[in-house]
Design an enzyme around this catalytic site. Structure first.
Site, mmCIF file in Angstrom:
data_model
loop_
_atom_site.group_PDB
_atom_site.id
_atom_site.type_symbol
_atom_site.label_atom_id
_atom_site.label_comp_id
_atom_site.label_asym_id
_atom_site.label_seq_id
_atom_site.Cartn_x
_atom_site.Cartn_y
_atom_site.Cartn_z
ATOM 1 N N HIS A 32 12.112 5.682 4.387
ATOM 2 C CA HIS A 32 10.652 5.626 4.185
ATOM 3 C C HIS A 32 9.914 6.824 4.819
ATOM 4 O O HIS A 32 9.217 7.558 4.113
ATOM 5 C CB HIS A 32 10.128 4.271 4.664
ATOM 6 C CG HIS A 32 8.641 4.202 4.806
ATOM 7 N ND1 HIS A 32 7.778 4.281 3.742
ATOM 8 C CD2 HIS A 32 7.860 4.084 5.907
ATOM 9 C CE1 HIS A 32 6.534 4.205 4.177
ATOM 10 N NE2 HIS A 32 6.556 4.089 5.484
ATOM 11 N N HIS A 70 5.837 8.406 11.874
ATOM 12 C CA HIS A 70 4.634 7.568 11.809
ATOM 13 C C HIS A 70 4.855 6.088 12.076
ATOM 14 O O HIS A 70 3.940 5.392 12.468
ATOM 15 C CB HIS A 70 3.894 7.774 10.476
ATOM 16 C CG HIS A 70 4.452 6.993 9.328
ATOM 17 N ND1 HIS A 70 5.440 7.483 8.504
ATOM 18 C CD2 HIS A 70 4.175 5.742 8.877
ATOM 19 C CE1 HIS A 70 5.733 6.562 7.587
ATOM 20 N NE2 HIS A 70 4.974 5.507 7.783
ATOM 21 N N GLU A 116 5.124 1.660 16.178
ATOM 22 C CA GLU A 116 4.895 0.280 15.769
ATOM 23 C C GLU A 116 6.206 -0.492 15.606
ATOM 24 O O GLU A 116 6.284 -1.659 15.943
ATOM 25 C CB GLU A 116 4.108 0.292 14.450
ATOM 26 C CG GLU A 116 3.467 -1.022 14.074
ATOM 27 C CD GLU A 116 2.348 -1.463 15.017
ATOM 28 O OE1 GLU A 116 2.065 -0.762 16.000
ATOM 29 O OE2 GLU A 116 1.775 -2.537 14.762
ATOM 30 N N ASP A 117 7.235 0.164 15.102
ATOM 31 C CA ASP A 117 8.438 -0.580 14.705
ATOM 32 C C ASP A 117 9.686 -0.315 15.537
ATOM 33 O O ASP A 117 10.729 -0.911 15.275
ATOM 34 C CB ASP A 117 8.780 -0.262 13.235
ATOM 35 C CG ASP A 117 7.688 -0.730 12.289
ATOM 36 O OD1 ASP A 117 6.901 -1.602 12.694
ATOM 37 O OD2 ASP A 117 7.604 -0.215 11.167
ATOM 38 N N ASP A 138 1.875 7.482 3.159
ATOM 39 C CA ASP A 138 2.575 6.259 3.558
ATOM 40 C C ASP A 138 2.293 5.155 2.545
ATOM 41 O O ASP A 138 3.171 4.450 2.072
ATOM 42 C CB ASP A 138 2.065 5.867 4.958
ATOM 43 C CG ASP A 138 2.600 4.532 5.452
ATOM 44 O OD1 ASP A 138 3.820 4.311 5.342
ATOM 45 O OD2 ASP A 138 1.789 3.719 5.950
ATOM 46 N N ASP A 143 -9.635 7.816 -27.597
ATOM 47 C CA ASP A 143 -9.299 8.963 -26.744
ATOM 48 C C ASP A 143 -8.437 8.566 -25.558
ATOM 49 O O ASP A 143 -8.895 8.493 -24.422
ATOM 50 C CB ASP A 143 -10.563 9.705 -26.282
ATOM 51 C CG ASP A 143 -11.635 8.733 -25.818
ATOM 52 O OD1 ASP A 143 -11.428 7.510 -25.955
ATOM 53 O OD2 ASP A 143 -12.665 9.193 -25.327
HETATM 54 MN MN MN Z 1 4.993 3.523 6.983
#
Ligand code: MN
Length: 710
Positions: free
Chosen positions: A48, A72, A76-77, A139, A260
């Site tokens: 990712h 990034h 957080e993870d 992201d 169109d």
């Molecule tokens: Mn992400």
């Protein structure tokens, strides 16, 4: 998955000076931190951030942005910390990663469209550096591309809605059309799967039917332009399903009537060629009235430039066409990033921000005509703070705003009756500064009125205006009440009856528009009662000073907050106990009227009273009322205690044992052997305080105790 060397190659292709070593280190670090984590697709999680970095190379972003993309999700993870990232990759990257992490943590709570604009501003305000927003958008693009792997349908819906309401418009606002189109189509597929399906099927059917219609139109366009001696690149494409769907909704037409669905683009080498190409095309094909727009001479507010026209093209198909230069094209596709590239000639480092960030600010400044009264610069968003109500509504306030500003922004009544605030579930003082993303709950009480104190810390005009108005009204009523009382008393002292009618005849003399104004002039101290009486009864002999008559017996209702257990006050007037003598029930008391501040209550023997000895107008004869039991009063005592361990403990124990409550304790002087201490203690009345003083005197550690008098 993009390999390490492929990523580096991509970056090097547009930025030969990119810091290859740092990119490699970030690649390895992110891979190590995400370890065995998996995406919903079953891919290694690490794929990712790599893809996100890859998306950003499309926009030719700088090394710090690419590294930020790689890192990034680490905070957080994974177990990574900001400090570690700063250590390894420097403060700029750390700041950007921190920004993206903060954006990841906020979530759209309510999807009402009117809220969306505030939410977009919140995102902008939190993306202090525009690169934070660019990484966040990339992201989101990758998360949307892999959204179908997410199993929970509610989660898919939420993410798709957020994308449609927040991120696609943000991408558009900063001119990144490619990202905007991507996000919209991906979200559309999730939100309206049936419509998406049928549009895609229908487009495929038309494509099969018309064969290479697009190819044939391009061929004829090219010929037309060559004949006019114009060097051009022609391209054509189907519009995206989402843009067709929007058009169907907007014009309320069915797909069959929608002709169109193709758009063609002619890219030439100069502005002059744009107009020449337009002439050639219009010379050959009939134009559709009302479709021509010249965004070259009049660019769109976001900087977009192109010529637009609609023609009945080859094979009598109605088609739309854009004519532009290569530079205009790149700016349209890549937004601010391309802007930056073209402007780079003028050197770009400005403190810590890039030139194109400033460009962006300028673009943003002009994007929202409906809000031109507000300042819409990104800088301006950073001067704002956005907070949630408990129900998830976002309220935008200037930065520096407090819960009182928030309360007034929600509703005037909430502001007027605000007594406290919970931020993110915790009670906080009303003067606390709010932060972006705070959830604010205002505690109200019907008994509360705006406090003059608030005026010192509120920042919004609305709050300030309300508070001022309240104080003004209150002060005016006070002056009026006070002036009237002074006049009534002076009249009686002189043996005359007081009537407002009687004053009518003299208002002109004092240049007062009405009798009320005259009273309030007296209340403000601009006139004395005596001057007025003398004007009404010119023959009055001067004399008989100093006799104080109690003029009103006012009892507020018990239990109301303002209830004061004192008789002899004037209705509606503010009352406070003088800080010099701290009068207690049981003391003989007197009131002194102080202009603009109401009545100060003193003990009769207070030395402060001397300065009012000649202003008998200002004296009120007061006495304590009944029903005093439940009200605590503050008494002040001074002590000299020995400087020994445990003395202060003894002191507070003695006071507590005698049902006193210490509200303030100050050591006023400290020597080797003794402390001078001042204590404010809540007591019922004088007797109560006397008991406490007696108990304290009995303690050996305390050498002297006195009730404080000035
Ligand atoms: Mn992400």
């Amino acid at each position: 998955m993009l390999r390490q060397f492929e990523l580096v190659e991509k970056i090097k292709s547009y930025d030969p000076n990119a810091d290859e070593d740092a990119i490699n280190r970030a690649y390895v670090y992110a891979m190590k931190m995400h370890g065995a984590q998996k995406r919903a697709s079953g891919d290694p999680y690490f794929s990712h951030p790599i893809e996100v970095a890859g998306i950003l190379t499309r926009f030719k972003l700088d090394t710090s942005s690419i590294i930020t993309a790689l890192l990034h999700d680490t905070i957080e993870d994974t177990t990574a910390t900001l400090a570690e990232i700063e250590d390894l990759f420097g403060s700029e990257v750390a700041r950007l990663v921190d920004g993206v992490t903060k954006l990841t943590r906020i979530q759209l709570q309510s999807v009402q469209t009117k809220q969306a604009e505030n939410f977009r501003k919140l995102v902008l305000a939190m993306s202090e550096d525009i690169r934070v927003l660019l990484v966040k958008l990339a992201d989101r693009v990758h998360n949307m591309r892999t959204l179908h792997y997410v199993r929970n349908p509610d989660k898919r819906q939420r993410i798709a809605r957020e994308t449609m309401e927040i991120y696609a418009p943000l991408a558009e606002r900063i001119g990144m059309h490619e990202i905007k189109n991507d996000l919209e189509d991906l979200a559309f597929a999730e939100l309206h799967p049936d419509a998406w399906d049928s549009l895609v099927t229908r487009l495929k059917f038309l494509r099969d039917l018309g064969g290479s219609l697009i190819g044939r139109v391009i061929e004829q366009l090219r010929e037309t332009l060559i004949r006019a001696d114009i060097n051009a690149i022609c391209s054509g494409r189907e519009k995206t399903p989402y843009s067709i769907w929007c058009k169907m909704r907007r014009k309320d037409v069915g797909f069959e009537q929608l002709s169109d669905i193709m758009a063609f683009r002619v890219i030439v080498t100069s502005v002059e060629d744009c107009y020449r190409a337009l002439g050639a095309v219009h010379g050959k094909y009939p134009m559709v009235p009302g479709r021509f727009k010249d965004y070259i001479s009049t660019p769109k507010p976001n900087g977009y430039r192109s010529l637009h026209t609609g023609i009945i093209g080859p094979e009598r198909h109605r088609i739309e066409m854009q004519i532009r230069t290569q530079e205009m094209h790149e700016i349209d596709e890549l937004g601010v990033a391309a802007h930056w590239k073209y402007k780079q000639g003028a050197k770009n480092v400005d403190g810590r921000q890039y030139r194109w960030v400033r460009e962006l600010l300028e673009i943003l400044e002009h994007t929202e005509p409906e809000e031109f009264l507000e300042h819409t610069k990104l800088e301006m968003f950073q001067d704002q703070v956005f907070c949630f109500t408990p129900k998830g509504t976002l309220i935008g306030l200037p930065s520096g705003a407090t819960p009182v500003d928030f309360a007034y922004a929600v509703h005037t009544v909430i502001g007027d009756t605000c007594v406290g605030a919970k931020v993110n579930g915790r009670m906080i003082p009303l003067r606390t500064l709010l932060q972006n993303g705070d959830q604010v709950e205002i505690v109200t009480s019907k008994a509360q009125t705006p406090s003059p104190e608030w005026e010192r810390f509120v920042v919004t005009g609305k709050a300030r205006a309300r508070i001022r108005r309240f104080i003004r009204t209150q002060t005016r009523a006070q002056y009026l009440g006070l002036g009237r009382a002074i006049l009534q008393r002076t009249f009686r002292q002189e043996g005359y009856e007081y009537t407002e009618k009687g004053l009518d005849g003299v208002i002109k003399k004092f240049k007062a528009p009405t009798v009320e104004d005259l009273c309030s002039m007296v209340g403000q101290g601009l006139l004395t009662g005596r001057e007025v009486v003398t004007a009404v009864y010119p023959g009055l002999k001067m004399g008989r000073l100093g006799k104080i008559v109690s003029i009103a017996t006012h009892r507020h209702k018990p239990k109301s907050k303002e209830w004061v257990p004192i008789r002899g006050l004037i209705a509606g007037m503010a009352v406070h106990y003088a800080g010099c003598c701290h009068p207690l029930p049981g003391d003989r008391i007197v009131g002194i009227v102080i202009t603009g501040k109401g009545v100060a209550v003193h003990t009769i023997d207070c030395s402060t009273l001397e300065q009012y000895s000649t202003q008998t107008d200002r004296w009120l004869d007061l006495s304590w009322g009944e029903d005093l039991d439940d009200i605590a009063h503050v008494g002040r005592i001074t002590l000299v205690v020995t400087n020994e361990p445990g003395t202060l403990g003894t002191l507070s124990t003695v006071i507590a044992k005698n049902q006193g409550n210490i509200t303030n304790l100050k050591i006023t002087n400290r020597t080797t052997n003794f402390f001078d201490i001042l204590i404010d203690v809540e007591v019922q009345d004088v007797k109560h305080l006397t008991n406490i003083i007696a108990a304290l005197r009995a303690s050996p550690a305390i050498s002297s105790v006195e009730r404080a008098h000035k």
